[in-house]
Scaffold this active site. Structure first.
Site, mmCIF file in Angstrom:
data_model
loop_
_atom_site.group_PDB
_atom_site.id
_atom_site.type_symbol
_atom_site.label_atom_id
_atom_site.label_comp_id
_atom_site.label_asym_id
_atom_site.label_seq_id
_atom_site.Cartn_x
_atom_site.Cartn_y
_atom_site.Cartn_z
ATOM 1 N N LEU A 138 -15.644 -151.932 1.359
ATOM 2 C CA LEU A 138 -16.023 -152.401 2.686
ATOM 3 C C LEU A 138 -14.887 -152.079 3.643
ATOM 4 O O LEU A 138 -13.704 -152.119 3.261
ATOM 5 C CB LEU A 138 -16.271 -153.922 2.684
ATOM 6 C CG LEU A 138 -17.462 -154.447 1.890
ATOM 7 C CD1 LEU A 138 -17.465 -155.983 1.913
ATOM 8 C CD2 LEU A 138 -18.776 -153.916 2.439
ATOM 9 N N ASP A 139 -15.221 -151.773 4.892
ATOM 10 C CA ASP A 139 -14.184 -151.569 5.895
ATOM 11 C C ASP A 139 -13.292 -152.804 5.959
ATOM 12 O O ASP A 139 -13.741 -153.935 5.722
ATOM 13 C CB ASP A 139 -14.811 -151.336 7.275
ATOM 14 C CG ASP A 139 -15.579 -150.028 7.357
ATOM 15 O OD1 ASP A 139 -15.352 -149.146 6.510
ATOM 16 O OD2 ASP A 139 -16.410 -149.903 8.276
ATOM 17 N N THR A 140 -12.046 -152.598 6.323
ATOM 18 C CA THR A 140 -11.096 -153.709 6.408
ATOM 19 C C THR A 140 -11.626 -154.833 7.293
ATOM 20 O O THR A 140 -11.496 -156.020 6.954
ATOM 21 C CB THR A 140 -9.745 -153.205 6.966
ATOM 22 O OG1 THR A 140 -9.236 -152.194 6.102
ATOM 23 C CG2 THR A 140 -8.735 -154.346 7.073
#
Length: 286
Positions: A133-135
């Protein structure tokens, strides 16, 4: 490394060869190593690939560590791990916004993978990254706990058999469900960004379901058919409804404290138990 699996009640009698090859679709190299190293027992007895296995049988797999290299992770903080689902083979955790999925440098210690490594260490287990997942995105994040199941989960992801649903809050009045099919490519001006690039971009599909909407903002669910970097963020910005709090694709929004994107549900069939898992990361954005 030793892993035990009890075949589920739904398992029809098959040869061990058929189970590993046709049902589980274990990679050819892994099957070869298990055969040559006599790495499988059935009910604690040495097994041949031609013998029949059935529901209730206990299979033990012994993998030689040298055959499955592992990049050692620095141990993070196990208190950061919120478990949504866990068994002997896999684990799904609720990733907070602002934490990376995995480290890019050996000295990093504050990613979700580092924290999970610390959580699993007392059990003698390790985390293997299945997806990311994106940060800035929060929500359900899947890890394997063994190299045995890792390629099977990777195949399910590749074949779109792991369904992921996201909550998002976007700018403006988005009133109709829709499917976005714009191709996504890398920006030549900013290495962190992705852009719509119908000529050279990768095929990408996002399904959008509207939950509620006002003149200023809308709450939606997004379901991914493909898994391109920043896919939901790029697609929603491209149709004029960027996600609130998105510093890359909605930089004019200075008020929202975080990216309003949350992976709230994951659905998959467990490769070993044949159970359908529906895992929710609650509470979400609403």
């Amino acid at each position: 490394m030793e892993y035990q699996i009890t075949l589920p009640k739904t398992q029809a009698p098959v040869t061990l060869q058929e189970l590993l090859t046709e049902q589980w679709l274990l990679p050819k190299k892994m099957r070869h190593l298990l055969r040559m190293q006599k790495g499988v027992t059935v009910n604690h007895m040495p097994a041949t690939f031609q013998q029949t296995v059935k529901a209730g049988d206990k299979l033990t797999f012994t993998l030689q560590e040298a055959d499955y290299p592992y990049q050692t992770l620095a141990l993070g903080d196990p208190r950061q791990v919120a478990v949504l689902y866990e068994d002997e083979q896999l684990i799904v955790v609720n990733k907070p916004a602002g934490i990376k999925t995995h480290p890019n440098e050996p000295e990093e210690t504050a990613t979700m993978a580092n924290h999970l490594a610390a959580y699993l260490a007392p059990q003698g287990q390790r985390p293997y990254v299945v997806h990311r997942l994106d940060t800035a995105t929060s929500g359900a994040l899947l890890f394997a706990k063994s190299p045995l199941i890792l390629p099977l989960l990777g195949r399910l992801l590749e074949e779109k058999q792991i369904a992921r649903r996201y909550q998002a809050v976007v700018a403006g009045n988005l009133s109709q469900n829709q499917t976005i099919t714009k191709k996504i490519g890398r920006s030549r001006h900013d290495r962190k960004k992705r852009i719509i690039d119908e000529a050279r971009g990768q095929y990408a599909v996002t399904h959008v379901e509207v939950v509620s909407h006002t003149a200023k903002e809308s709450r939606i669910y997004c379901r991914l058919e493909t898994g391109r970097t920043h896919q939901i963020r790029v697609h929603l910005a491209a149709i004029g409804h960027p996600i609130l709090g998105d510093p890359l694709y909605n930089p004019q929004d200075k008020k929202t404290p975080r990216l309003m994107l949350h992976a709230d549900q994951m659905r998959l069939r467990h490769p070993f138990t044949d159970e359908t898992l529906i895992i929710e990361a609650l509470p979400g954005l609403w």
